[in-house]
Structures are given as structure tokens and as C-alpha cells.
Motif scaffolding. Sequence first.
Motif, mmCIF file in Angstrom:
data_model
loop_
_atom_site.group_PDB
_atom_site.id
_atom_site.type_symbol
_atom_site.label_atom_id
_atom_site.label_comp_id
_atom_site.label_asym_id
_atom_site.label_seq_id
_atom_site.Cartn_x
_atom_site.Cartn_y
_atom_site.Cartn_z
ATOM 1 N N ALA A 1 0.773 -1.271 -0.008
ATOM 2 C CA ALA A 1 0.001 -0.038 -0.053
ATOM 3 C C ALA A 1 0.747 1.336 -0.158
ATOM 4 C CB ALA A 1 -0.924 -0.100 1.031
ATOM 5 N N ILE A 2 2.061 1.138 0.277
ATOM 6 C CA ILE A 2 2.889 2.305 0.232
ATOM 7 C C ILE A 2 3.160 2.880 -1.145
ATOM 8 C CG2 ILE A 2 5.268 3.259 0.727
ATOM 9 C CD1 ILE A 2 5.242 1.256 3.325
ATOM 10 N N ARG A 3 2.819 3.938 -1.363
ATOM 11 C CA ARG A 3 3.034 4.761 -2.757
ATOM 12 C C ARG A 3 4.533 5.142 -3.108
ATOM 13 N NH1 ARG A 3 -1.335 8.880 -4.076
ATOM 14 N NH2 ARG A 3 -2.497 7.956 -2.447
ATOM 15 N N PRO A 4 5.223 4.974 -3.937
ATOM 16 C CA PRO A 4 6.717 5.182 -4.068
ATOM 17 C C PRO A 4 6.729 6.876 -3.818
ATOM 18 C CG PRO A 4 5.928 4.476 -6.245
ATOM 19 C CD PRO A 4 4.735 4.240 -5.122
ATOM 20 N N ALA A 5 7.978 7.229 -3.342
ATOM 21 C CA ALA A 5 8.040 8.716 -3.493
ATOM 22 C C ALA A 5 8.927 8.848 -4.462
ATOM 23 C CB ALA A 5 8.582 9.325 -2.078
ATOM 24 N N VAL A 6 8.848 9.801 -5.189
ATOM 25 C CA VAL A 6 9.758 10.272 -6.557
ATOM 26 C C VAL A 6 10.148 11.868 -6.329
ATOM 27 C CG1 VAL A 6 9.918 10.868 -9.098
ATOM 28 C CG2 VAL A 6 8.809 8.595 -8.336
ATOM 29 N N GLU B 1 10.426 15.983 10.734
ATOM 30 C CA GLU B 1 8.859 16.303 10.918
ATOM 31 C C GLU B 1 8.553 16.203 9.370
ATOM 32 O OE1 GLU B 1 5.025 17.728 12.105
ATOM 33 O OE2 GLU B 1 6.845 16.907 13.297
ATOM 34 N N ILE B 2 9.113 16.896 8.308
ATOM 35 C CA ILE B 2 8.625 16.627 6.833
ATOM 36 C C ILE B 2 8.768 15.296 6.526
ATOM 37 C CG2 ILE B 2 9.034 17.404 4.686
ATOM 38 C CD1 ILE B 2 9.760 20.188 5.846
ATOM 39 N N GLY B 3 9.832 14.450 6.985
ATOM 40 C CA GLY B 3 9.992 12.932 6.456
ATOM 41 C C GLY B 3 8.758 12.375 6.933
ATOM 42 N N GLN B 4 8.419 12.351 8.404
ATOM 43 C CA GLN B 4 7.232 11.714 8.866
ATOM 44 C C GLN B 4 5.929 12.010 7.887
ATOM 45 O OE1 GLN B 4 6.980 9.297 11.034
ATOM 46 N NE2 GLN B 4 4.664 9.269 10.715
ATOM 47 N N SER B 5 5.693 13.310 7.769
ATOM 48 C CA SER B 5 4.497 13.743 6.869
ATOM 49 C C SER B 5 4.344 13.078 5.472
ATOM 50 C CB SER B 5 4.365 15.273 6.746
ATOM 51 O OG SER B 5 4.182 15.955 8.226
ATOM 52 N N LEU B 6 5.316 13.231 4.984
ATOM 53 C CA LEU B 6 5.621 12.472 3.537
ATOM 54 C C LEU B 6 5.457 10.998 3.618
ATOM 55 C CD1 LEU B 6 8.595 14.317 1.895
ATOM 56 C CD2 LEU B 6 6.135 14.739 1.305
ATOM 57 N N PHE B 7 5.850 10.395 4.778
ATOM 58 C CA PHE B 7 5.633 9.006 4.717
ATOM 59 C C PHE B 7 4.058 8.770 5.112
ATOM 60 C CE2 PHE B 7 4.848 5.212 7.531
ATOM 61 C CZ PHE B 7 5.303 4.279 6.766
ATOM 62 N N VAL C 1 1.728 10.487 3.729
ATOM 63 C CA VAL C 1 1.109 10.656 2.362
ATOM 64 C C VAL C 1 1.430 9.450 1.691
ATOM 65 C CG1 VAL C 1 1.252 11.741 0.004
ATOM 66 C CG2 VAL C 1 1.494 12.884 2.307
ATOM 67 N N GLN C 2 2.577 8.508 1.773
ATOM 68 C CA GLN C 2 2.856 7.462 0.995
ATOM 69 C C GLN C 2 1.504 6.330 1.357
ATOM 70 O OE1 GLN C 2 7.327 7.530 1.940
ATOM 71 N NE2 GLN C 2 7.002 6.513 -0.079
ATOM 72 N N ILE C 3 1.570 6.218 2.895
ATOM 73 C CA ILE C 3 0.382 5.387 3.120
ATOM 74 C C ILE C 3 -0.957 5.769 2.914
ATOM 75 C CG2 ILE C 3 2.319 4.136 4.712
ATOM 76 C CD1 ILE C 3 1.019 5.335 7.042
ATOM 77 N N GLY C 4 -1.210 6.779 2.546
ATOM 78 C CA GLY C 4 -2.555 7.199 2.175
ATOM 79 C C GLY C 4 -3.377 8.179 3.189
ATOM 80 N N GLN C 5 -2.458 8.671 3.955
ATOM 81 C CA GLN C 5 -3.008 9.310 5.041
ATOM 82 C C GLN C 5 -2.975 11.036 4.549
ATOM 83 O OE1 GLN C 5 -1.128 8.491 8.909
ATOM 84 N NE2 GLN C 5 -2.045 6.364 8.818
ATOM 85 N N HIS C 6 -3.516 11.869 5.309
ATOM 86 C CA HIS C 6 -3.439 13.275 5.136
ATOM 87 C C HIS C 6 -2.794 14.032 6.153
ATOM 88 C CE1 HIS C 6 -4.123 17.253 3.387
ATOM 89 N NE2 HIS C 6 -4.586 17.560 4.674
ATOM 90 N N PRO C 7 -1.441 14.200 6.169
ATOM 91 C CA PRO C 7 -0.817 15.107 7.423
ATOM 92 C C PRO C 7 -1.427 16.066 7.844
ATOM 93 C CG PRO C 7 0.519 14.489 5.650
ATOM 94 C CD PRO C 7 -0.710 14.253 4.917
ATOM 95 N N ARG C 8 -1.291 16.351 9.141
ATOM 96 C CA ARG C 8 -1.965 17.492 9.832
ATOM 97 C C ARG C 8 -1.350 18.858 9.419
ATOM 98 N NH1 ARG C 8 1.816 19.180 12.731
ATOM 99 N NH2 ARG C 8 3.190 17.871 13.875
#
Length: 123
Positions: free
Chosen positions: A7-12, A31-37, A39-46
Motif C-alpha cells: 500500500a505504500i506509494r513510491p516517492a519520486v 517532521e517533513i519526512g514523517q508527513s511524507l511517509f 502521504v505514502q500510506i494514504g493518510q493526510h498529514p495534519r
Amino acid sequence: MNDLLRAIRPAVFVGPSQKDLRAFPAAVRSEIGQSLFEVQIGQHPRNAKPLKGFSGVLEIRDNFDGDTYRAVYTTRFEGVLYVLHAFQKKSTSGIATPQRHMDLIRQRLRDAEAIHKATKGDR
């Protein structure tokens, strides 16, 4: 666990966005890395908000030591997270993103579309 990995979408990272992100302070990268992760698993970061003037493009903001750092991304192309730009906002007047950054984001969005078509084919 295998379902999560599927389910993890690749990051380009488009252009030098990964190098730019790596130059941020460690706390901001985390912080930004956690937020991008997220997104990769389909969530919307706060801390992700739509970027004005663009459809399907969001920005993650993080403040550190009086400075604001931003990472801009899109998921508008099926199954892939494209990180378009990462920068420190240095403008002291207003909250608007400087035009040179907006132009760069617009160009990298076109680049992401070309990359996506080349690697995934037209939907």
C-alpha cells in the motif's frame, strides 16, 4: 506487514528536491519526512495544506528556530507521490510563496507529469 508494503506509494523526488530537503535542520527533516511517509500510506498529514493556485498540489510547512521550511508535493498522478520542491521561505513580507518558487513548482509539476507518463504510460 506485506499489505502495508504493497500500500505504500513510491516517492519520486523531482529535480534537486531531495538534496534540498536533506539540507534542512534535522528536526525539520524528521517532521517533513514523517508527513511524507503519511502521504505514502494514504493518510493526510495534519501539517499539509493545499497550495493556492494549483489543483492537487499540497505543501507541508514546518517552523524551526524562527524560519519556515516547506516541502511541496502532489499525488495527482495515480499511485505515486511526487515531491516537487523543498525550500526555506525567507520572505519577510506576508505569507505568500514567492513567485520564483511558484514558477519552479509549476515547472516541476510538468516534469512530474512527463516522468509519470514515461514510467507508467497514459492512464
